[in-house]
Scaffold this motif. Structure first.
Motif, mmCIF file in Angstrom:
data_model
loop_
_atom_site.group_PDB
_atom_site.id
_atom_site.type_symbol
_atom_site.label_atom_id
_atom_site.label_comp_id
_atom_site.label_asym_id
_atom_site.label_seq_id
_atom_site.Cartn_x
_atom_site.Cartn_y
_atom_site.Cartn_z
ATOM 1 N N ALA A 1 0.829 -1.208 0.000
ATOM 2 C CA ALA A 1 0.000 0.000 0.000
ATOM 3 C C ALA A 1 0.859 1.252 0.000
ATOM 4 O O ALA A 1 0.522 2.249 -0.665
ATOM 5 C CB ALA A 1 -0.921 -0.002 1.220
ATOM 6 N N ALA A 2 1.978 1.222 0.710
ATOM 7 C CA ALA A 2 2.864 2.385 0.766
ATOM 8 C C ALA A 2 3.396 2.754 -0.615
ATOM 9 O O ALA A 2 3.702 3.928 -0.875
ATOM 10 C CB ALA A 2 4.014 2.117 1.729
ATOM 11 N N LEU A 3 3.498 1.775 -1.503
ATOM 12 C CA LEU A 3 3.971 2.048 -2.859
ATOM 13 C C LEU A 3 2.993 2.891 -3.668
ATOM 14 O O LEU A 3 3.377 3.538 -4.639
ATOM 15 C CB LEU A 3 4.232 0.728 -3.594
ATOM 16 N N PHE A 4 1.727 2.883 -3.285
ATOM 17 C CA PHE A 4 0.696 3.572 -4.050
ATOM 18 C C PHE A 4 0.178 4.839 -3.373
ATOM 19 O O PHE A 4 -0.733 5.478 -3.896
ATOM 20 C CB PHE A 4 -0.471 2.613 -4.321
ATOM 21 N N ILE A 5 0.715 5.193 -2.225
ATOM 22 C CA ILE A 5 0.283 6.389 -1.505
ATOM 23 C C ILE A 5 1.168 7.558 -1.935
ATOM 24 O O ILE A 5 2.388 7.506 -1.797
ATOM 25 C CB ILE A 5 0.352 6.165 0.021
ATOM 26 N N GLU A 6 0.557 8.599 -2.444
ATOM 27 C CA GLU A 6 1.315 9.740 -2.957
ATOM 28 C C GLU A 6 1.884 10.621 -1.847
ATOM 29 O O GLU A 6 2.967 11.172 -1.994
ATOM 30 C CB GLU A 6 0.427 10.584 -3.869
ATOM 31 N N ASN A 7 1.169 10.759 -0.759
ATOM 32 C CA ASN A 7 1.621 11.605 0.335
ATOM 33 C C ASN A 7 2.849 10.977 0.983
ATOM 34 O O ASN A 7 2.811 9.831 1.448
ATOM 35 C CB ASN A 7 0.492 11.762 1.363
ATOM 36 N N THR A 8 3.942 11.726 1.017
ATOM 37 C CA THR A 8 5.217 11.199 1.498
ATOM 38 C C THR A 8 5.150 10.746 2.951
ATOM 39 O O THR A 8 5.612 9.653 3.287
ATOM 40 C CB THR A 8 6.326 12.264 1.348
ATOM 41 N N VAL A 9 4.566 11.573 3.794
ATOM 42 C CA VAL A 9 4.507 11.239 5.220
ATOM 43 C C VAL A 9 3.641 10.006 5.430
ATOM 44 O O VAL A 9 4.044 9.069 6.138
ATOM 45 C CB VAL A 9 3.983 12.429 6.054
ATOM 46 N N LEU A 10 2.470 9.985 4.854
ATOM 47 C CA LEU A 10 1.575 8.840 5.027
ATOM 48 C C LEU A 10 2.183 7.567 4.450
ATOM 49 O O LEU A 10 2.106 6.499 5.062
ATOM 50 C CB LEU A 10 0.216 9.129 4.388
ATOM 51 N N SER A 11 2.809 7.673 3.289
ATOM 52 C CA SER A 11 3.463 6.521 2.682
ATOM 53 C C SER A 11 4.565 5.978 3.593
ATOM 54 O O SER A 11 4.683 4.764 3.780
ATOM 55 C CB SER A 11 4.043 6.901 1.320
ATOM 56 N N ALA A 12 5.357 6.875 4.157
ATOM 57 C CA ALA A 12 6.435 6.456 5.061
ATOM 58 C C ALA A 12 5.878 5.794 6.320
ATOM 59 O O ALA A 12 6.391 4.760 6.763
ATOM 60 C CB ALA A 12 7.296 7.650 5.441
ATOM 61 N N VAL A 13 4.837 6.360 6.883
ATOM 62 C CA VAL A 13 4.248 5.805 8.108
ATOM 63 C C VAL A 13 3.658 4.419 7.844
ATOM 64 O O VAL A 13 3.856 3.484 8.624
ATOM 65 C CB VAL A 13 3.185 6.769 8.690
ATOM 66 N N VAL A 14 2.951 4.263 6.734
ATOM 67 C CA VAL A 14 2.379 2.956 6.383
ATOM 68 C C VAL A 14 3.499 1.954 6.105
ATOM 69 O O VAL A 14 3.424 0.792 6.522
ATOM 70 C CB VAL A 14 1.408 3.074 5.185
ATOM 71 N N GLY A 15 4.548 2.387 5.422
ATOM 72 C CA GLY A 15 5.691 1.507 5.164
ATOM 73 C C GLY A 15 6.393 1.087 6.441
ATOM 74 O O GLY A 15 6.770 -0.080 6.598
ATOM 75 N N VAL A 16 6.571 2.010 7.363
ATOM 76 C CA VAL A 16 7.200 1.690 8.652
ATOM 77 C C VAL A 16 6.319 0.724 9.437
ATOM 78 O O VAL A 16 6.821 -0.214 10.079
ATOM 79 C CB VAL A 16 7.477 2.977 9.461
ATOM 80 N N PHE A 17 5.015 0.934 9.393
ATOM 81 C CA PHE A 17 4.096 0.021 10.077
ATOM 82 C C PHE A 17 4.222 -1.386 9.505
ATOM 83 O O PHE A 17 4.285 -2.373 10.245
ATOM 84 C CB PHE A 17 2.656 0.524 9.955
ATOM 85 N N GLY A 18 4.295 -1.478 8.175
ATOM 86 C CA GLY A 18 4.455 -2.784 7.529
ATOM 87 C C GLY A 18 5.782 -3.436 7.866
ATOM 88 O O GLY A 18 5.845 -4.641 8.131
ATOM 89 N N ALA A 19 6.850 -2.653 7.848
ATOM 90 C CA ALA A 19 8.165 -3.193 8.198
ATOM 91 C C ALA A 19 8.189 -3.652 9.650
ATOM 92 O O ALA A 19 8.795 -4.679 9.978
ATOM 93 C CB ALA A 19 9.242 -2.151 7.951
ATOM 94 N N SER A 20 7.518 -2.924 10.521
ATOM 95 C CA SER A 20 7.449 -3.317 11.933
ATOM 96 C C SER A 20 6.666 -4.613 12.106
ATOM 97 O O SER A 20 6.993 -5.431 12.962
ATOM 98 C CB SER A 20 6.810 -2.205 12.767
ATOM 99 N N ALA A 21 5.635 -4.798 11.295
ATOM 100 C CA ALA A 21 4.877 -6.049 11.343
ATOM 101 C C ALA A 21 5.759 -7.218 10.916
ATOM 102 O O ALA A 21 5.740 -8.285 11.540
ATOM 103 C CB ALA A 21 3.640 -5.959 10.449
#
Length: 96
Positions: free
Chosen positions: A48-68
């Motif tokens: 999902a982070a790959l498709f989110i244009e907003n940099t902050v939101l994309s980073a937060v979703v990516g960090v959440f996924g990496a933490s999972a």
């Protein structure tokens, strides 16, 4: 001033803080059987982070996924900590 880095840092800190008790509770109630749930959440969030244009939101979703995904390893490490007696065993659960 730009707050993007600070926002991502705080979100990362909070995400790690949120996952720590989730891993402990998951191991206590389900053991390591739930590792695949962590995998699905992690892969879904990173995708999902790959498709989110907003940099902050994309980073937060990516960090959440990496933490999972990191939580999978921590789930098995928590199992070893329970076996060593560092954390309590669930008396209602069967251990093999």
């Amino acid at each position: 001033m730009y707050f993007t880095g600070i926002i991502i840092a705080v979100a990362t800190f909070l995400t790690i803080g949120i996952w720590h008790p989730i891993v402990i509770k998951t191991e206590y109630h389900f053991g390591t059987r739930a590792w695949w749930v962590y995998l699905l959440i992690g892969v879904a969030c990173i995708a999902a982070a790959l498709f989110i244009e907003n940099t902050v939101l994309s980073a937060v979703v990516g960090v959440f996924g990496a933490s999972a995904l990191w939580g999978i390893g921590e789930l098995f490490a928590q199992k070893r900590r329970v076996e060593k007696g560092w954390f309590p065993k669930n008396p209602k659960r069967r251990y093999d």
